[in-house]
Design an enzyme around this catalytic site. Sequence first.
Site, PDB file in Angstrom:
ATOM      1  N   GLY A  55       5.199 -10.393   3.928  1.00 28.41           N
ATOM      2  CA  GLY A  55       5.831  -9.938   5.404  1.00 28.41           C
ATOM      3  C   GLY A  55       5.305 -10.792   6.293  1.00 28.41           C
ATOM      4  O   GLY A  55       3.877 -10.631   6.579  1.00 28.41           O
ATOM      5  N   GLY A  80      10.880  -2.753   5.541  1.00 34.00           N
ATOM      6  CA  GLY A  80      10.073  -3.938   5.594  1.00 34.00           C
ATOM      7  C   GLY A  80       9.604  -4.518   4.177  1.00 34.00           C
ATOM      8  O   GLY A  80       9.877  -5.429   3.726  1.00 34.00           O
ATOM      9  N   HIS A  81       9.156  -3.356   3.432  1.00 33.80           N
ATOM     10  CA  HIS A  81       8.804  -3.548   2.039  1.00 33.80           C
ATOM     11  C   HIS A  81      10.015  -3.959   1.227  1.00 33.80           C
ATOM     12  O   HIS A  81      10.154  -4.850   0.500  1.00 33.80           O
ATOM     13  CB  HIS A  81       8.234  -2.505   1.699  1.00 33.80           C
ATOM     14  CG  HIS A  81       6.742  -2.081   2.346  1.00 33.80           C
ATOM     15  ND1 HIS A  81       6.674  -1.072   3.060  1.00 33.80           N
ATOM     16  CD2 HIS A  81       5.537  -2.584   2.065  1.00 33.80           C
ATOM     17  CE1 HIS A  81       5.466  -0.809   3.432  1.00 33.80           C
ATOM     18  NE2 HIS A  81       4.877  -1.800   3.124  1.00 33.80           N
ATOM     19  N   VAL A  84      10.856  -7.252   9.732  1.00 33.04           N
ATOM     20  CA  VAL A  84      12.136  -6.156   9.665  1.00 33.04           C
ATOM     21  C   VAL A  84      11.747  -5.118  10.837  1.00 33.04           C
ATOM     22  O   VAL A  84      10.661  -4.655  10.935  1.00 33.04           O
ATOM     23  CB  VAL A  84      12.330  -5.335   8.405  1.00 33.04           C
ATOM     24  CG1 VAL A  84      13.419  -4.453   8.715  1.00 33.04           C
ATOM     25  CG2 VAL A  84      12.521  -6.331   7.345  1.00 33.04           C
ATOM     26  N   ASP A  95       2.520  -9.315   9.324  1.00 27.54           N
ATOM     27  CA  ASP A  95       1.134  -9.367   9.059  1.00 27.54           C
ATOM     28  C   ASP A  95       0.812 -10.790   9.133  1.00 27.54           C
ATOM     29  O   ASP A  95       0.407 -11.448   8.070  1.00 27.54           O
ATOM     30  CB  ASP A  95       0.606  -8.657   7.920  1.00 27.54           C
ATOM     31  CG  ASP A  95       1.024  -7.168   7.794  1.00 27.54           C
ATOM     32  OD1 ASP A  95       0.357  -6.469   8.663  1.00 27.54           O
ATOM     33  OD2 ASP A  95       1.653  -6.760   7.286  1.00 27.54           O
ATOM     34  N   MET A 131       0.913  -1.121   0.011  1.00 25.60           N
ATOM     35  CA  MET A 131      -0.050   0.154   0.227  1.00 25.60           C
ATOM     36  C   MET A 131       0.911   1.291   0.101  1.00 25.60           C
ATOM     37  O   MET A 131       0.384   2.135   0.215  1.00 25.60           O
ATOM     38  CB  MET A 131      -0.921  -0.042   1.381  1.00 25.60           C
ATOM     39  CG  MET A 131      -1.912  -1.156   1.220  1.00 25.60           C
ATOM     40  SD  MET A 131      -3.351  -0.897   2.163  1.00 25.60           S
ATOM     41  CE  MET A 131      -2.744  -0.523   3.623  1.00 25.60           C
ATOM     42  N   GLN A 186     -10.161  -2.755   2.304  1.00 26.42           N
ATOM     43  CA  GLN A 186      -9.835  -3.464   3.449  1.00 26.42           C
ATOM     44  C   GLN A 186      -9.734  -2.252   4.645  1.00 26.42           C
ATOM     45  O   GLN A 186      -9.467  -2.983   5.631  1.00 26.42           O
ATOM     46  CB  GLN A 186      -8.328  -4.035   3.176  1.00 26.42           C
ATOM     47  CG  GLN A 186      -7.226  -2.919   3.042  1.00 26.42           C
ATOM     48  CD  GLN A 186      -5.871  -3.777   2.729  1.00 26.42           C
ATOM     49  OE1 GLN A 186      -6.067  -4.227   1.467  1.00 26.42           O
ATOM     50  NE2 GLN A 186      -4.954  -3.848   3.561  1.00 26.42           N
ATOM     51  N   SER A 239       4.075   1.186   7.967  1.00 23.96           N
ATOM     52  CA  SER A 239       3.860   2.775   7.275  1.00 23.96           C
ATOM     53  C   SER A 239       3.143   3.235   8.542  1.00 23.96           C
ATOM     54  O   SER A 239       3.171   4.793   8.495  1.00 23.96           O
ATOM     55  CB  SER A 239       2.965   2.662   6.146  1.00 23.96           C
ATOM     56  OG  SER A 239       3.656   1.743   5.151  1.00 23.96           O
ATOM     57  N   ARG A 240       2.396   2.829   9.426  1.00 21.21           N
ATOM     58  CA  ARG A 240       1.669   3.334  10.285  1.00 21.21           C
ATOM     59  C   ARG A 240       2.345   4.112  11.338  1.00 21.21           C
ATOM     60  O   ARG A 240       2.132   5.003  12.208  1.00 21.21           O
ATOM     61  CB  ARG A 240       0.309   2.324  11.127  1.00 21.21           C
ATOM     62  CG  ARG A 240      -0.759   2.225   9.924  1.00 21.21           C
ATOM     63  CD  ARG A 240      -2.027   1.652  10.531  1.00 21.21           C
ATOM     64  NE  ARG A 240      -3.001   1.578   9.654  1.00 21.21           N
ATOM     65  CZ  ARG A 240      -3.254   0.702   8.883  1.00 21.21           C
ATOM     66  NH1 ARG A 240      -2.711  -0.539   8.752  1.00 21.21           N
ATOM     67  NH2 ARG A 240      -4.341   0.619   8.228  1.00 21.21           N
TER      68      ARG A 240
HETATM   69  P1  AMP Z   1       1.362  -2.948   3.323  1.00 19.42           P
HETATM   70  O1  AMP Z   1       1.950  -1.926   2.698  1.00 19.42           O
HETATM   71  O2  AMP Z   1       1.544  -2.382   4.697  1.00 19.42           O
HETATM   72  O3  AMP Z   1       0.029  -3.480   2.679  1.00 19.42           O
HETATM   73  O4  AMP Z   1       2.465  -4.081   3.438  1.00 19.42           O
HETATM   74  C1  AMP Z   1       2.862  -4.649   2.128  1.00 19.42           C
HETATM   75  C2  AMP Z   1       3.725  -5.908   2.532  1.00 19.42           C
HETATM   76  O5  AMP Z   1       4.927  -5.538   3.155  1.00 19.42           O
HETATM   77  C3  AMP Z   1       2.963  -7.067   3.390  1.00 19.42           C
HETATM   78  O6  AMP Z   1       3.272  -8.242   2.817  1.00 19.42           O
HETATM   79  C4  AMP Z   1       3.523  -6.952   4.852  1.00 19.42           C
HETATM   80  O7  AMP Z   1       3.345  -7.888   5.497  1.00 19.42           O
HETATM   81  C5  AMP Z   1       4.961  -6.601   4.255  1.00 19.42           C
HETATM   82  N1  AMP Z   1       5.546  -5.895   5.616  1.00 19.42           N
HETATM   83  C6  AMP Z   1       4.997  -4.614   6.198  1.00 19.42           C
HETATM   84  N2  AMP Z   1       5.640  -4.318   7.224  1.00 19.42           N
HETATM   85  C7  AMP Z   1       6.750  -5.210   7.203  1.00 19.42           C
HETATM   86  C8  AMP Z   1       8.102  -5.507   8.071  1.00 19.42           C
HETATM   87  N3  AMP Z   1       8.134  -4.848   9.212  1.00 19.42           N
HETATM   88  N4  AMP Z   1       8.566  -6.541   7.995  1.00 19.42           N
HETATM   89  C9  AMP Z   1       8.588  -7.239   6.864  1.00 19.42           C
HETATM   90  N5  AMP Z   1       7.552  -7.244   6.044  1.00 19.42           N
HETATM   91  C10 AMP Z   1       6.714  -5.997   6.181  1.00 19.42           C
END
Ligand code: AMP
Length: 271
Positions: free
Chosen positions: A140, A30-31, A169, A143, A24, A54, A179-180
């Site tokens: 990741g 992490g990403h 991460v 989640d 997103m 979502q 991101s939050r």
């Molecule tokens: P999001 O942008 O929050 O929807 O996350 C996109 C992807 O990045 C999802 O598969 C998340 O699980 C992964 N993700 C988000 N934060 C982390 C993190 N700290 N470590 C590893 N993967 C992450």
Amino acid sequence: MKIVDSVAKYRALGLEDVGFIPTMGALHDGHLSLVEAAREHNNRVVSIFVNPLQFGPNEDFGKYPRQIERDIDLLTNAGATVVFLPSVEEMYPEGATTRIDVGAIARRWEGESRPGHFNGVATVVCKLFNIVAPTAGYFGLKDFQQCAVISQMVRDLDLPVRLVFCPTVREGSGLARSSRNEYLSNEDRDKASLIYKALVEVRKIILQNEGVNAALKVGETMLSEAGFTNDYFAYVDRSSLEPLSHVQPDSVLLVATRLGPVRLIDNLRVN
Ligand code: AMP
């Protein structure tokens, strides 16, 4: 890196051997670790799409951080080959009413706190898989329940995608990158590192066989005394996400808690 903003343009690329990372945006390490993990593929495709489906009606869809220029720079440096930026109109044209409901595993924990959340996640991930046609999808473990929900969907619907789940991460303090985290003041960001400390403490007590409920209570109290409002702190089976009352193999701690208006989740494998 190619920037692609419609399904037709993506399909025209005719890519094969795609490692796909749905996000997103508001990207962080992490990403980027997922992009790195996808290096085994000729093409590393990252989607950035803040998925309205979502988010609940009182959630942060409107103010979710959007920083597309910065994200594009980060992805270029991280070695992504394509960034896919679909519009809400193209993803959800008027009259598109189909939703994916993966069942029981999506109803607990996050599903209970955020009704409809995983229907939105499953629907968008299924659509993105159909558009992007990846060899493998990278997600990741931050989640954790989302990984379980997507596994279930891929299995149940015979989606031809290999799933790769990558470690969480964290910042130096232990706080899981998210991101939050950008919503947190500096003071609250320091405080939020307590979530990981609580997980580590609860895991220690569980592994000492001092009782699961007592251990969870310690974690909940660590957080509530510091001003968090806990949604859940649970010790569960890694596959079914059913709560466990005794220490078991293949188990994980899940936590969701709020610091003021900011809701944070984390998890820790126990054994
Ligand atoms: P999001 O942008 O929050 O929807 O996350 C996109 C992807 O990045 C999802 O598969 C998340 O699980 C992964 N993700 C988000 N934060 C982390 C993190 N700290 N470590 C590893 N993967 C992450």
